[in-house]
Scaffold this active site. Sequence first.
Site, PDB file in Angstrom:
ATOM      1  N   GLY A   1       0.776  -1.237   0.000  1.00  0.00           N
ATOM      2  CA  GLY A   1       0.000   0.000   0.000  1.00  0.00           C
ATOM      3  C   GLY A   1       0.801   1.277   0.000  1.00  0.00           C
ATOM      4  N   ILE A   2       0.398   2.203   0.878  1.00  0.00           N
ATOM      5  CA  ILE A   2       1.029   3.512   0.956  1.00  0.00           C
ATOM      6  C   ILE A   2       2.510   3.390   1.298  1.00  0.00           C
ATOM      7  CG2 ILE A   2       1.111   5.653   2.291  1.00  0.00           C
ATOM      8  CD1 ILE A   2      -1.952   5.446   2.572  1.00  0.00           C
TER       9      ILE A   2
ATOM     10  N   ARG B   1       5.238  -9.409   8.464  1.00  0.00           N
ATOM     11  CA  ARG B   1       5.209 -10.576   7.572  1.00  0.00           C
ATOM     12  C   ARG B   1       6.444 -10.595   6.667  1.00  0.00           C
ATOM     13  NH1 ARG B   1      -0.460  -9.581   4.846  1.00  0.00           N
ATOM     14  NH2 ARG B   1       0.378  -7.449   4.937  1.00  0.00           N
TER      15      ARG B   1
ATOM     16  N   ASN C   1       4.354   4.670   9.246  1.00  0.00           N
ATOM     17  CA  ASN C   1       3.208   4.368   8.396  1.00  0.00           C
ATOM     18  C   ASN C   1       2.395   3.170   8.886  1.00  0.00           C
ATOM     19  OD1 ASN C   1       1.686   4.174   5.690  1.00  0.00           O
ATOM     20  ND2 ASN C   1       2.773   2.224   5.756  1.00  0.00           N
ATOM     21  N   ALA C   2       3.012   2.264   9.634  1.00  0.00           N
ATOM     22  CA  ALA C   2       2.325   1.046  10.046  1.00  0.00           C
ATOM     23  C   ALA C   2       1.077   1.377  10.862  1.00  0.00           C
ATOM     24  CB  ALA C   2       3.265   0.168  10.873  1.00  0.00           C
TER      25      ALA C   2
ATOM     26  N   GLY D   1     -18.198   5.852  13.418  1.00  0.00           N
ATOM     27  CA  GLY D   1     -18.091   4.404  13.590  1.00  0.00           C
ATOM     28  C   GLY D   1     -16.709   3.911  13.938  1.00  0.00           C
TER      29      GLY D   1
ATOM     30  N   TYR E   1      -9.943   4.456  16.277  1.00  0.00           N
ATOM     31  CA  TYR E   1      -9.080   4.829  15.150  1.00  0.00           C
ATOM     32  C   TYR E   1      -8.913   6.346  15.098  1.00  0.00           C
ATOM     33  CZ  TYR E   1      -7.498   5.282  10.294  1.00  0.00           C
ATOM     34  OH  TYR E   1      -6.792   5.594   9.156  1.00  0.00           O
TER      35      TYR E   1
ATOM     36  N   PRO F   1      -4.276  11.334   4.586  1.00  0.00           N
ATOM     37  CA  PRO F   1      -5.055  10.979   3.397  1.00  0.00           C
ATOM     38  C   PRO F   1      -6.499  10.651   3.746  1.00  0.00           C
ATOM     39  CG  PRO F   1      -3.177   9.480   3.769  1.00  0.00           C
ATOM     40  CD  PRO F   1      -3.419  10.240   5.013  1.00  0.00           C
ATOM     41  N   GLY F   2      -7.359  10.794   2.729  1.00  0.00           N
ATOM     42  CA  GLY F   2      -8.697  10.239   2.821  1.00  0.00           C
ATOM     43  C   GLY F   2      -8.617   8.761   2.482  1.00  0.00           C
TER      44      GLY F   2
END
Length: 250
Positions: A16-17, A38, A83-84, A144, A148, A178-179
Amino acid sequence: MDLNGKHALITGGGTGIGLAIAKALAEAGAEVTITGRRKDVLDKVAGGRIHALTMDVADEASVVDGFASAVAERGPIAICVANAGIAEGKALHKMDMDFWRKVIGINLDGAYLTMREAMKSMTGLDYGRIIAVASIAGIKGLRGAPAYTASKHGMIGLIRGLSEDYMGSPITFNAICPGYVDTAIVSENTVSIAARAGISEEQALKMMVKTNRHQRLISPQEVANTALYLCSELSGSINGQTMEIAGGQM
């Protein structure tokens, strides 16, 4: 841009990012250490200037040992990208302490440990960049997902506090917010939101896309381009800031 001779470390750099940022920095000449839990995922994308290192940001000993190993192999960390993270939502009344601790432990504690260990080798250099990959959830509330949201607000607070502590030094601290980005996390959340809300996955995806003001998913490369700019000499006066990538004003 020339990042030759600079060592960058990116947590969550195997997908990803994080991977998009790793590739961008490597193409600019940096030696890039990517970390994650991983090993197989990291090994699959490592090569050239990108080096794999198994590390769990939720485990202090793993972070301490991981950074020591990276510094021993490739020198002081000049660029650190925290970033993780995980993106999981759960309503407050359905949340237990284990869930809360998991989200805060990975997203916020992990960012703290990452930045703390990076600074051990970065302090004293004539250049340094600390970047947190936060979220628009760090700027406003995300429905929701209170845990986070809290974790991302905390990351931004950490960045702002550190920018004040090191004001006037060659090191800058900034957060990218970011969105919804076109990554596996969005795919996973599509399934999760659909199940929780009792709607189709197509409807769930439309809900996320609608949150981005320009009505489309953001590409990982767009986020990587922002990170690349923050690592350049052109960004020396950008410090303690949030770079919002959401297709419009939030």
